[in-house]
Design a protein around this motif. Sequence first.
Motif: not given
Length: 606
Positions: A201-219
């Motif tokens: 609503x405020x005009x952001x064309x791109x939205x990114x989260x910076x999240x200290x939130x865990x994730x586990x993926x294979x390389x």
Amino acid sequence: QGLESVISVGSNDIHGALAPLPLKTRENEGVASQEYQAGGMAYLVSHIRILESQFGANLLWLDGGDEFQGSIESNSEKGAPMVRAFNVGGLHGAAVGNHEFDFGAEDAAHAADLLSALKARMSEAKYPYLTANIFDRKTDKLAEFPNTLPSKIYSVGRLKVGVIGLTTLDTPTTTRSIFVKGLQFRSLKDATVSEAAKLRTQGAQIIVVTAHVGIACQSAPGPAGSAIRKEADIQGKCAENGELVQLLNSLPEGTIDAAVSGHSHQLIHHWINKVPTIQGGASGRYLNVLYLTYDWNQGKLVPNRTRIEGPVPVCPAVFQNQGDCNGDRPAPNGGRGPLVTPSFHGRPISADSQVSRSLEAVFKKSAEIKNQVLGQAARPIEHQRFKESELGNLVSDSIRLQAKADLAIMNPGGIRANIESGTIKFDSVFRALPFDNSIALVKLTGAEIKTLLRIVESGSRGFFSVSGVELRLIGLESDAPATDLNQNGKIDSWEINRLLEAKFSDGSPIVDSKTYTLATLDFLVTGGDDLGWFFSTIPASRIELNSGVVVRDAVVDHTRELAKAGPLNAAEHPLVDRDHPRLRFEKIAEKKEKKRSRKSRKKRRH
């Protein structure tokens, strides 16, 4: 108007690693280890400077949290040197990590405010902290911290980029619960959807989260060092139960455009539900770069032009034949090669002079403490979460002997680094045990001890190290029974029962009706690592929360004592005794047993 790019650098979980980490390569038997270094804020910022020179105002540097806790230099001033380094380096915004809450009060004058150290660091920062899901229990509103916002719109070139901050729901069990007792960590999805709508609503064309939130993926397959990746490339699979994976899979498409993550110390360069997601391990040893392209004519991002560069190794020097500073990986054919000056985007990497000057005083102050010699290690003293740990045994023995207790337990997550072979310095122990946990003593019956051992050895967070007892456990390759211990109507991961047998190390039984003394960390007794339910059932009169001895100090004393008899972890005196293991894992062939049982019943009927 054409195309315009946003170049977003992601760092995370630096944990106070201001100086490069001194390491040794892991080599085959008979091959000498080679000393090298990895990380270092002055070298990380050198990469930022190169990107600034290339992309100017189109660069956005975001950090995924857990900045302060973990080094002598940073801990000595409760994270202030890290803030100074980020200020000089030009960080644009940071998530609030769970370990940002570790320090409690700033000093005696602020003893009444257990968040005063964090508030002081936030006030000193020239960049904002971002978190949209931390609420105040009293007001039922977003918690108020200085220089902290749920989200922010940045002008990145001509583009408006909205950034949302998120903090893991694990926080109350991964820092001292008393420090966050006035806070609630609420739904990641609700916070993200709400803030994203506001930012659009405020005009952001791109939205990114910076999240200290865990994730586990294979390389993902491909080169070990930096690579340019696109969504169509083959990617490693991500665990569906990861906190960030669950969040990204739950969001309506287009809610956010990219994610910078932290908390799980993984190397992540993956697309999850079409969202490019990055994480750079820990201790500032890697960073990643996200390239997002916006089409002004169409008024939207161009997903097939999105690229991830990384993981980019951060090193004072790299092995010539590897192109990185990872000595844990087997050497390539022809060996690792000599250590040479690294380069990034065609330019040499050297320590950033401004950051180096800002850290001179704290490095000088810490040098004498770090270099105290405690002894020698014949071999590396390594920590493994999912089997018996050499370093875990050393730590749990130190705790038990210091407290003169019957048994001790040590959580696998409390140990953060291996101890290299050769000279053991105070710095080695500090990096392994960066948290200022005190030894706590608890009087427990034998029956209570067995319940506790069942909980901590469920495998949900790895296996706890023990001292004074030997355990038979069902290995992770086999299913194990479960019981709703806290009677909340569901089975939590820690309610899996892998404990087959527990006895003292001398072979004597743990008698249900007798009372024994357990030594462990105050962090665990106050509810850390999902132990809140168990310790809440123990009367306060049987708990001595603070014995006055810091766990790290007990390990230092015990290491010095062991060193009098010779190098630690020598082949003749290993810290994990294969003939007499403390954790003996067994495989339960449940399906075969059921099949044999059915056959035997059939024979009896005939």
